[in-house]
Design a protein around this motif. Structure first.
Motif, mmCIF file in Angstrom:
data_model
loop_
_atom_site.group_PDB
_atom_site.id
_atom_site.type_symbol
_atom_site.label_atom_id
_atom_site.label_comp_id
_atom_site.label_asym_id
_atom_site.label_seq_id
_atom_site.Cartn_x
_atom_site.Cartn_y
_atom_site.Cartn_z
ATOM 1 N N ARG A 59 16.251 87.839 -68.709
ATOM 2 C CA ARG A 59 17.382 87.819 -69.698
ATOM 3 C C ARG A 59 17.070 86.921 -71.065
ATOM 4 N NH1 ARG A 59 21.012 86.906 -65.310
ATOM 5 N NH2 ARG A 59 20.690 84.694 -65.399
ATOM 6 N N TYR A 60 16.266 85.780 -70.774
ATOM 7 C CA TYR A 60 15.700 84.911 -71.654
ATOM 8 C C TYR A 60 14.883 85.943 -72.583
ATOM 9 C CZ TYR A 60 13.091 81.447 -74.339
ATOM 10 O OH TYR A 60 12.354 80.939 -75.433
ATOM 11 N N HIS A 61 13.964 86.776 -71.921
ATOM 12 C CA HIS A 61 13.084 87.538 -72.591
ATOM 13 C C HIS A 61 13.820 88.350 -73.530
ATOM 14 C CE1 HIS A 61 9.466 89.912 -73.685
ATOM 15 N NE2 HIS A 61 9.963 90.995 -72.984
ATOM 16 N N GLU A 62 14.824 88.945 -73.095
ATOM 17 C CA GLU A 62 15.660 89.766 -73.864
ATOM 18 C C GLU A 62 16.596 89.305 -75.031
ATOM 19 O OE1 GLU A 62 16.687 93.696 -74.756
ATOM 20 O OE2 GLU A 62 15.372 93.360 -73.254
ATOM 21 N N GLN A 63 17.054 88.265 -74.391
ATOM 22 C CA GLN A 63 18.079 87.511 -75.386
ATOM 23 C C GLN A 63 17.730 86.306 -76.047
ATOM 24 O OE1 GLN A 63 21.317 87.065 -72.704
ATOM 25 N NE2 GLN A 63 21.621 89.292 -72.202
ATOM 26 N N GLY A 64 16.740 85.589 -75.578
ATOM 27 C CA GLY A 64 16.321 84.396 -76.114
ATOM 28 C C GLY A 64 17.204 83.008 -75.678
ATOM 29 N N SER A 65 17.301 81.920 -76.412
ATOM 30 C CA SER A 65 17.972 80.950 -76.030
ATOM 31 C C SER A 65 19.380 81.100 -75.706
ATOM 32 C CB SER A 65 17.685 79.645 -76.978
ATOM 33 O OG SER A 65 16.502 79.210 -76.880
ATOM 34 N N SER A 66 20.095 82.034 -76.406
ATOM 35 C CA SER A 66 21.431 82.262 -76.131
ATOM 36 C C SER A 66 21.754 82.518 -74.681
ATOM 37 C CB SER A 66 21.988 83.231 -76.956
ATOM 38 O OG SER A 66 21.176 84.270 -76.845
ATOM 39 N N SER A 67 20.895 83.156 -73.862
ATOM 40 C CA SER A 67 21.326 83.411 -72.581
ATOM 41 C C SER A 67 21.032 82.380 -71.632
ATOM 42 C CB SER A 67 19.870 84.469 -72.196
ATOM 43 O OG SER A 67 18.730 83.690 -71.966
ATOM 44 N N VAL A 68 20.505 81.252 -71.889
ATOM 45 C CA VAL A 68 20.384 79.938 -71.206
ATOM 46 C C VAL A 68 21.711 79.460 -71.542
ATOM 47 C CG1 VAL A 68 19.181 77.653 -70.846
ATOM 48 C CG2 VAL A 68 17.977 79.809 -71.605
ATOM 49 N N ARG A 69 22.516 79.480 -72.622
ATOM 50 C CA ARG A 69 23.684 78.615 -72.941
ATOM 51 C C ARG A 69 24.711 79.798 -72.360
ATOM 52 N NH1 ARG A 69 19.725 77.408 -76.742
ATOM 53 N NH2 ARG A 69 19.610 75.184 -76.766
ATOM 54 N N GLY A 70 24.500 80.690 -71.635
ATOM 55 C CA GLY A 70 25.527 81.486 -71.241
ATOM 56 C C GLY A 70 26.448 82.505 -72.285
ATOM 57 N N ARG A 71 25.616 82.910 -73.580
ATOM 58 C CA ARG A 71 26.503 83.593 -74.405
ATOM 59 C C ARG A 71 25.458 84.776 -74.809
ATOM 60 N NH1 ARG A 71 25.998 78.745 -76.904
ATOM 61 N NH2 ARG A 71 24.639 78.661 -78.603
ATOM 62 N N GLY A 72 24.477 85.135 -74.156
ATOM 63 C CA GLY A 72 23.609 85.964 -74.643
ATOM 64 C C GLY A 72 23.858 87.548 -74.840
ATOM 65 N N GLU A 73 23.286 87.991 -75.960
ATOM 66 C CA GLU A 73 23.358 89.290 -76.123
ATOM 67 C C GLU A 73 21.962 89.848 -76.461
ATOM 68 O OE1 GLU A 73 26.286 90.268 -79.186
ATOM 69 O OE2 GLU A 73 27.738 89.362 -77.939
ATOM 70 N N SER A 74 21.703 90.974 -76.105
ATOM 71 C CA SER A 74 20.345 91.654 -76.336
ATOM 72 C C SER A 74 20.010 91.833 -78.029
ATOM 73 C CB SER A 74 20.224 93.088 -75.866
ATOM 74 O OG SER A 74 19.012 93.568 -76.243
ATOM 75 N N THR A 75 18.692 91.196 -78.094
ATOM 76 C CA THR A 75 18.452 91.126 -79.651
ATOM 77 C C THR A 75 17.493 92.372 -80.091
ATOM 78 O OG1 THR A 75 16.167 90.214 -79.120
ATOM 79 C CG2 THR A 75 18.086 88.579 -79.456
ATOM 80 N N GLY A 76 17.400 93.312 -78.888
ATOM 81 C CA GLY A 76 16.606 94.551 -79.364
ATOM 82 C C GLY A 76 15.000 94.185 -79.753
ATOM 83 N N LYS A 77 14.737 93.005 -79.655
ATOM 84 C CA LYS A 77 13.232 92.687 -79.965
ATOM 85 C C LYS A 77 12.355 92.660 -79.095
ATOM 86 C CE LYS A 77 14.937 89.889 -84.199
ATOM 87 N NZ LYS A 77 14.933 88.357 -84.444
ATOM 88 N N ALA A 78 12.643 92.377 -77.818
ATOM 89 C CA ALA A 78 12.179 92.496 -76.453
ATOM 90 C C ALA A 78 11.100 93.680 -76.375
ATOM 91 C CB ALA A 78 12.809 91.753 -75.298
ATOM 92 N N ARG A 79 9.842 93.626 -75.962
ATOM 93 C CA ARG A 79 9.337 94.763 -75.435
ATOM 94 C C ARG A 79 8.924 94.498 -73.977
ATOM 95 N NH1 ARG A 79 4.697 96.646 -79.844
ATOM 96 N NH2 ARG A 79 4.410 98.030 -78.175
#
Length: 324
Positions: free
Chosen positions: A31-51
């Protein structure tokens, strides 16, 4: 770390005795790979940047974490020990159904220290992980190497677990610490751990320098997450423990005998194995059983037959960061 390369070190028994990482941990990392720091804080959405093309497991050992990287098209396990890599190849092959399984072709293993990744091209890797090995690395050399091999928005995730606890018996933690971390070399394993690695992992990887302190402007969104429960009040925002394993007493003793510090102790005190009341591991487990059975801690009491299960837990620290 040198212990793992010795001819006397049994990698198969080591792999069987260690705890396995829960699916929850890898989901958290992905999830962190897909969403970044926002996933750690419980409000993550996909950034579309992860490969999801290439992942690398540094200090892969017997491959327990490597195989969990299967969402990536190519996975490379890296370890300095040829014995560990042999065990990792066997583990992946067996777990995925045998040599003819097509999914095995996505896994490769390379014998190398973590800091020398010349076999990987610049900007070719999406995720780098390390499970219970980061405390051995030279991070002044490794952070620049990771900056070289990672693609833009690539992820680094490494974790380590510290001293075990018995989930239902917190009052026995000092006894465990005295056995594993005491100062008397004749009665404790404390002086026989390789340092500074052991101290780093027992301090929850807080001594590992941040990526930006070594190579500024190359990384962002660093997060340090502690799945340590309430036992370490000084750690920031601790989360519930997620690394647990139920064992009978035979398996618990096998885990104790997988300690690298025990192998060093046995080499330095060979006569300990011939003591009438058992070697250091036997004496410790006997004392532990006596305390568990004979002491009412106001929580649980246990009939200490060999087949009775005990639950062991480990505080786990996770460090996450992304490539600019």
């Amino acid at each position: 770390m040198a212990t793992f390369s010795k001819a006397t070190f049994n990698t198969a028994k080591y792999a069987a005795a260690r705890p396995t990482y829960p699916r929850q941990l890898f989901d958290f990392v992905f999830r962190y790979h897909e969403q970044g720091s926002s996933s750690v804080r419980g409000r993550g959405e996909s950034t579309g940047k992860a490969r999801w093309d290439a992942a690398v497991d540094l200090g892969c050992g017997t491959g327990q974490a490597t195989i969990e990287l299967h969402p990536f098209k190519r996975v490379v396990g890296v370890d300095p020990s040829a014995k560990m890599l042999d065990e990792a190849r066997q583990y992946v092959t067996t777990s995925l159904g045998g040599p003819g399984d097509a999914s095995i072709s996505q896994f490769d293993f390379v014998q190398s220290p973590a800091e020398s990744l010349g076999f990987l091209e610049d900007g070719s890797v999406d995720l780098v992980v390390s499970a219970q090995a980061a405390h051995w690395f030279d991070w002044k050399k490794l952070w620049p190497e990771l900056a070289r091999i990672l693609r833009k928005n690539g992820t680094v995730a490494f974790w380590g677990y510290s001293e075990m606890r018995l989930s239902g018996y917190p009052l026995l933690t000092p006894l465990i610490n005295a056995y594993s971390q005491g100062s008397d070399p004749a009665t404790s394993l404390g002086p026989h751990w390789e340092q500074p690695g052991r101290s780093i992992v027992d301090n929850h990887l807080q001594d590992v320098p941040s990526a930006t302190s070594i190579i500024p402007d190359a990384f962002y969104s660093e997060e340090r997450v502690y799945f340590s429960g309430s036992h370490y009040s000084s750690l920031p925002s601790p989360r519930p423990v997620i690394l647990r394993k139920k064992m009978n007493w035979e398996n618990f003793e096998a885990y104790l005998r997988s300690f690298s510090s025990l192998h060093t102790f046995q080499a330095r005190y060979p006569a300990d194995a011939t003591r009438e009341n058992g070697d250091i591991v036997t004496r410790f487990t006997t004392t532990l059983k006596e305390k568990m059975y004979g002491t009412d801690q106001g929580e649980k009491r246990l009939d200490v037959g060999e087949e009775n299960e005990i639950e062991v837990e480990w505080p786990l620290a996770l460090v996450l960061v992304k490539r600019v």
